[in-house]
Enzyme design. Structure first.
Site, PDB file in Angstrom:
ATOM      1  N   HIS A 125      17.152  12.298  59.084  1.00 52.09           N
ATOM      2  CA  HIS A 125      16.957  12.619  60.509  1.00 52.09           C
ATOM      3  C   HIS A 125      15.997  13.789  60.653  1.00 52.09           C
ATOM      4  CE1 HIS A 125      19.756  16.119  60.563  1.00 52.09           C
ATOM      5  NE2 HIS A 125      20.453  15.422  59.685  1.00 52.09           N
ATOM      6  N   ASP A 127      15.661  15.598  63.684  1.00 58.41           N
ATOM      7  CA  ASP A 127      16.127  16.643  64.604  1.00 58.41           C
ATOM      8  C   ASP A 127      16.910  17.684  63.805  1.00 58.41           C
ATOM      9  OD1 ASP A 127      18.213  14.554  64.289  1.00 58.41           O
ATOM     10  OD2 ASP A 127      19.395  15.896  65.571  1.00 58.41           O
ATOM     11  N   ASP A 158      18.305  20.453  55.847  1.00 57.74           N
ATOM     12  CA  ASP A 158      18.989  19.472  56.718  1.00 57.74           C
ATOM     13  C   ASP A 158      18.141  19.166  57.948  1.00 57.74           C
ATOM     14  OD1 ASP A 158      20.811  17.927  58.058  1.00 57.74           O
ATOM     15  OD2 ASP A 158      22.122  19.584  58.601  1.00 57.74           O
ATOM     16  N   GLU A 192      20.698  13.105  65.269  1.00 59.59           N
ATOM     17  CA  GLU A 192      21.894  13.184  64.421  1.00 59.59           C
ATOM     18  C   GLU A 192      22.704  14.438  64.718  1.00 59.59           C
ATOM     19  OE1 GLU A 192      24.683  13.743  61.222  1.00 59.59           O
ATOM     20  OE2 GLU A 192      23.084  15.128  61.718  1.00 59.59           O
ATOM     21  N   GLU A 193      22.004  15.567  64.894  1.00 65.08           N
ATOM     22  CA  GLU A 193      22.723  16.827  65.113  1.00 65.08           C
ATOM     23  C   GLU A 193      23.335  16.882  66.512  1.00 65.08           C
ATOM     24  OE1 GLU A 193      23.390  18.393  62.624  1.00 65.08           O
ATOM     25  OE2 GLU A 193      21.708  18.473  61.216  1.00 65.08           O
ATOM     26  N   HIS A 460      23.058  24.236  59.089  1.00 66.72           N
ATOM     27  CA  HIS A 460      23.633  24.588  60.400  1.00 66.72           C
ATOM     28  C   HIS A 460      23.776  26.099  60.587  1.00 66.72           C
ATOM     29  CE1 HIS A 460      25.677  20.376  61.041  1.00 66.72           C
ATOM     30  NE2 HIS A 460      24.501  20.302  60.428  1.00 66.72           N
TER      31      HIS A 460
HETATM   32 ZN   LIG Z   1      21.916  16.359  58.506  1.00 64.13          ZN
END
Ligand SMILES: [Zn+2]
Length: 492
Positions: A125, A127, A158, A192-193, A460
């Site tokens: 992903h 985003d 990520d 996704e996030e 994150h």
């Molecule tokens: Zn991810």
């Protein structure tokens, strides 16, 4: 990645590095692909840095322009590999007020399989998570900075590194003249996030275009720096509300208290029956079906979960099984009066929301039924015959990779040959909801969950980073997979 990965270490008895390593069956191929990966690595990293500079966040509160710019940038990179019909696609997202907003822009690009070859869907992903408190970042989040063998920046791991693994792996296969003509479909999601709100409808609308024999989800993590992992299991999840009703209405606790127990007290008694004296889930019918092949050190668990020093751990069996393969039941909310409004009355009703994680092999609907049976059985014995409430909630399927499937064996072999150590088969105690959607829409596909993160990646969080050595190995492993799937029986 959807779930923060913990930082377990292999135990001394079961270190994956102690397993005898077979030499690759095709050392010349490994060497050729490694040279191709290394040759392009400076450019691969600089392209990743360009992607990190685009702050594409799919949450409603954020500007959509960078998210669309991010999708376009990825589409351009996929086109650069010579793939056909590369498109940025969105699925409408109905909202509560009846209006429609577009979902996050996804990039889809395909290279059809040569006759007789399988097709691989490469998922990542583009985003990213918001940056949170900017004060916590040691370097600007959207400026990639290399330091100490790691690349720092929001999305550096990520999951923009996941995108680059897919791109660089196919590039290496082409450069090395090792292309067997496996079909390759890039599917780079853009929300996704934000919880993938249009993912399921997107899969169904583009089912033909996305259909594949093997799906590689590059959005998870490795065991630790230098030790690769394949995530082979995810727990499922069901939730719901349980409760107790005992009076028609609230009454004065001085006038009536004693002969009847109030609803919060009865609810506490009900909740107490959900675990046995060891703290293991006591609901019949939630059996364990798998066993972890690796030990999860208790000290790491205690530190990561911030368990207070005098607290003993609950449950039975190896810690890895308690985290990945056994059920875990938590009470995540209660409806009882708050202390600041407490009065001297017997409460007539009390409710609690439970969240029940399920090991692979446990059916979510049967698990809900097991909880229902349990609370009704307890009503007579522990609750003085009080009326019980049971309201089923959401369900999510657990997942386990068939590690005997040809594609899974090929992936494990590719990880071993790229890192030079045996890969670890790990689980995740949480769920990745979109993997359940992938399996439901493409039930015949082998799903491989790989990734570039390690326990220090801090996805994150502030100061997210990518270990560049592991990143290079992840590219090589996926290149080996693409080269070796050709002509194999890695088909449905
Ligand atoms: Zn991810």
């Amino acid at each position: 990645m959807p779930q923060p990965q913990s930082s377990p270490q292999p135990s001394s008895q079961q270190s994956p590095q102690q397993s005898p390593q077979a030499a690759p069956a095709d050392p010349a191929l490994v060497a050729r692909l490694a040279a191709a990966v290394d040759e392009r690595m400076p450019q691969t990293i600089s392209t990743l840095e360009d992607l990190v500079a685009i702050p594409g966040i799919a949450w409603d509160a954020f500007d959509r322009e960078p998210l669309e710019r991010s999708a376009e940038a990825v589409a351009e990179l996929v086109r650069g590999l010579g793939l056909e019909d590369v498109e940025v696609l969105t699925e409408p997202r109905p909202s509560a007020d009846g209006t429609e907003r577009p979902g996050g822009p996804a990039v889809v690009g395909r290279r059809p399989a040569a006759p007789g070859q399988p097709t691989v869907l490469l998922y990542a992903h583009h985003d990213v998570q918001p940056v949170g408190d900017p004060e916590l970042w040691r370097t600007p989040p959207f400026t990639a900075v290399e330091r100490g063998g790691r690349l720092y920046g929001r999305g550096a791991a990520d999951d923009k590194a996941g995108i680059m693994v897919h791109l660089a792996a196919l590039r290496a296969v082409l450069d090395a003249g090792a292309d067997p003509g496996v079909g390759v479909t890039f599917f780079i999601e853009g929300e996704e996030e934000a919880g993938s709100p249009t993912f399921r409808r997107f899969l169904e609308r583009h089912r033909e275009r996305l259909a594949a024999d093997v799906i590689v989800v590059a959005d998870s993590g490795n065991w630790r720096v230098g030790v690769p992992a394949l995530t082979t299991s995810l727990r499922g999840l069901v939730d719901g509300v349980i409760g107790v009703r005992v009076l028609e209405h609230a009454v004065h606790s001085g006038m009536y208290g004693g002969p009847v127990l109030d609803a919060p007290t009865l609810l506490a008694r009900l909740i107490a029956t959900l675990h046995d004296d060891d703290g293991a889930v006591a609901i019949a019918g939630l059996d364990q079906h798998r066993h972890a092949a690796i030990e999860y050190p208790e000290a790491d668990y205690r530190a990561d979960a911030s368990v207070l020093e005098p607290v003993r751990l609950a449950g039975r069996g190896p810690l890895a099984d308690r985290l990945w393969n056994q059920p875990a039941l938590s009470i995540i909310g209660t409806d009882v009066p708050r202390i600041e409004v407490a009065s001297n009355t017997l409460q007539p009703e009390a409710r609690a929301k439970f969240s029940l994680r399920l090991g692979p092999g446990t059916d979510p609907q049967q698990a809900l039924e097991a909880v229902r049976r349990h609370v009704h059985a307890v009503a007579e014995t522990a609750l003085f015959g009080a009326e019980v409430i049971f309201e089923p909630g959401e369900t999510g399927q657990p997942f386990a990779t068939d590690t005997d499937a040809p594609a899974a064996r090929a992936m494990l072999g590719a990880l071993r040959d790229a890192w030079g150590v045996e890969p670890v088969e790990t689980g995740i105690g949480g769920s990745i909801p979109f993997t359940a959607d992938l399996l439901e829409v493409f039930p015949g596909a082998t799903l491989l969950i790989t990734g570039v993160e390690d326990p220090d990646s801090r996805a994150h969080s502030a100061n997210e980073s990518l270990h560049l050595g592991d990143f290079r190995n992840a590219v090589l492993a996926e290149a080996l997979l693409l080269a070796r799937l050709g002509g194999t029986a890695a088909t449905r």
